[in-house]
Design a protein around this motif. Structure first.
Motif, PDB file in Angstrom:
ATOM      1  N   SER A  25      43.999  38.709 -23.467  1.00 34.01           N
ATOM      2  CA  SER A  25      43.112  37.612 -23.108  1.00 34.01           C
ATOM      3  C   SER A  25      41.855  37.724 -23.948  1.00 34.01           C
ATOM      4  N   GLY A  26      41.218  36.595 -24.153  1.00 34.14           N
ATOM      5  CA  GLY A  26      40.064  36.590 -25.034  1.00 34.14           C
ATOM      6  C   GLY A  26      40.307  35.610 -26.164  1.00 34.14           C
ATOM      7  N   ARG A  27      39.300  34.907 -26.526  1.00 34.57           N
ATOM      8  CA  ARG A  27      39.475  33.816 -27.477  1.00 34.57           C
ATOM      9  C   ARG A  27      39.755  34.286 -28.891  1.00 34.57           C
ATOM     10  N   THR A  28      39.477  35.548 -29.189  1.00 32.04           N
ATOM     11  CA  THR A  28      39.630  36.006 -30.566  1.00 32.04           C
ATOM     12  C   THR A  28      40.900  36.818 -30.796  1.00 32.04           C
ATOM     13  N   PHE A  29      41.878  36.699 -29.884  1.00 36.96           N
ATOM     14  CA  PHE A  29      43.107  37.488 -30.010  1.00 36.96           C
ATOM     15  C   PHE A  29      43.740  37.343 -31.381  1.00 36.96           C
ATOM     16  N   SER A  30      43.887  36.134 -31.864  1.00 40.73           N
ATOM     17  CA  SER A  30      44.608  35.905 -33.113  1.00 40.73           C
ATOM     18  C   SER A  30      43.861  36.428 -34.325  1.00 40.73           C
ATOM     19  N   ALA A  31      42.626  36.816 -34.175  1.00 45.03           N
ATOM     20  CA  ALA A  31      41.853  37.338 -35.299  1.00 45.03           C
ATOM     21  C   ALA A  31      42.069  38.833 -35.502  1.00 45.03           C
ATOM     22  N   TYR A  32      42.757  39.492 -34.585  1.00 43.76           N
ATOM     23  CA  TYR A  32      42.928  40.935 -34.645  1.00 43.76           C
ATOM     24  C   TYR A  32      44.331  41.319 -35.082  1.00 43.76           C
ATOM     25  N   ALA A  33      44.405  42.406 -35.812  1.00 46.31           N
ATOM     26  CA  ALA A  33      45.676  43.112 -35.933  1.00 46.31           C
ATOM     27  C   ALA A  33      45.952  43.748 -34.571  1.00 46.31           C
ATOM     28  N   MET A  34      47.225  43.838 -34.219  1.00 43.21           N
ATOM     29  CA  MET A  34      47.605  44.399 -32.923  1.00 43.21           C
ATOM     30  C   MET A  34      48.593  45.533 -33.138  1.00 43.21           C
ATOM     31  N   GLY A  35      48.624  46.442 -32.201  1.00 46.83           N
ATOM     32  CA  GLY A  35      49.543  47.553 -32.408  1.00 46.83           C
ATOM     33  C   GLY A  35      49.783  48.367 -31.159  1.00 46.83           C
ATOM     34  N   TRP A  36      50.540  49.431 -31.371  1.00 47.85           N
ATOM     35  CA  TRP A  36      50.903  50.344 -30.299  1.00 47.85           C
ATOM     36  C   TRP A  36      50.688  51.789 -30.734  1.00 47.85           C
ATOM     37  N   PHE A  37      50.193  52.561 -29.800  1.00 50.19           N
ATOM     38  CA  PHE A  37      50.116  54.009 -29.924  1.00 50.19           C
ATOM     39  C   PHE A  37      50.861  54.597 -28.735  1.00 50.19           C
ATOM     40  N   ARG A  38      51.135  55.881 -28.793  1.00 52.08           N
ATOM     41  CA  ARG A  38      51.743  56.543 -27.646  1.00 52.08           C
ATOM     42  C   ARG A  38      51.168  57.948 -27.504  1.00 52.08           C
ATOM     43  N   GLN A  39      51.229  58.452 -26.273  1.00 54.30           N
ATOM     44  CA  GLN A  39      50.727  59.793 -26.008  1.00 54.30           C
ATOM     45  C   GLN A  39      51.661  60.480 -25.032  1.00 54.30           C
ATOM     46  N   ALA A  40      52.259  61.564 -25.499  1.00 51.65           N
ATOM     47  CA  ALA A  40      53.128  62.382 -24.666  1.00 51.65           C
ATOM     48  C   ALA A  40      52.304  63.460 -23.976  1.00 51.65           C
ATOM     49  N   PRO A  41      52.786  64.001 -22.870  1.00 46.70           N
ATOM     50  CA  PRO A  41      52.025  65.036 -22.160  1.00 46.70           C
ATOM     51  C   PRO A  41      51.699  66.220 -23.070  1.00 46.70           C
ATOM     52  N   GLY A  42      50.444  66.611 -23.077  1.00 49.26           N
ATOM     53  CA  GLY A  42      50.008  67.749 -23.868  1.00 49.26           C
ATOM     54  C   GLY A  42      49.872  67.490 -25.349  1.00 49.26           C
ATOM     55  N   LYS A  43      50.040  66.221 -25.756  1.00 46.98           N
ATOM     56  CA  LYS A  43      49.946  65.901 -27.180  1.00 46.98           C
ATOM     57  C   LYS A  43      48.856  64.865 -27.426  1.00 46.98           C
TER      58      LYS A  43
END
Length: 124
Positions: A25-43
């Motif tokens: 949500s937010g009017r500037t969504f399309s202006a950003y690159a988007m992505g995913w990160f992940r975090q495993a326990p202890g890492k």
């Protein structure tokens, strides 16, 4: 300002597939690159994938190429992560993110916004 809410996580057997969604949500969504990160326990949190603001360019962690695919639908303010051939080592909390630059997206310090994360567990 961009708010991000992830969904689609859960328990899946090895070799299975999942699709994560991130509603923005937010009017500037399309202006950003988007992505995913992940975090495993202890890492540490690690980069997974990113997509440019028009969706014409993508970036992946080398170890995940071929199994994960990122896409976005700017009309729906949503970014997706399609995960195939899942392995137990893919178990982690997956975080949606938004940042200004695809080229440097794998650097956490360049991320402007984070979601709260969704748990993915790969186990038999």
């Amino acid at each position: 300002q961009v708010q991000l809410v992830e969904s689609g996580g859960g328990l899946v057997q090895p070799g299975g597939s999942l699709r994560l969604s991130c509603a923005a949500s937010g009017r500037t969504f399309s202006a950003y690159a988007m992505g995913w990160f992940r975090q495993a326990p202890g890492k540490e949190r690690e980069f997974v994938a990113a997509i440019s603001w028009l969706g014409r360019a993508t970036k992946y962690a080398d170890s995940l190429k071929g199994r994960f695919t990122i896409s976005r639908d700017n009309a729906k303010n949503t970014v997706y992560l399609h995960m195939n051939s899942l392995k137990p080592e893919d178990t982690a909390v997956y975080y949606c993110s938004a940042g200004p630059n695809l080229n440097s997206y794998d650097r956490i310090e360049h991320i402007d916004y984070w979601g709260l994360g969704t748990q993915v567990t790969v186990s038999s």
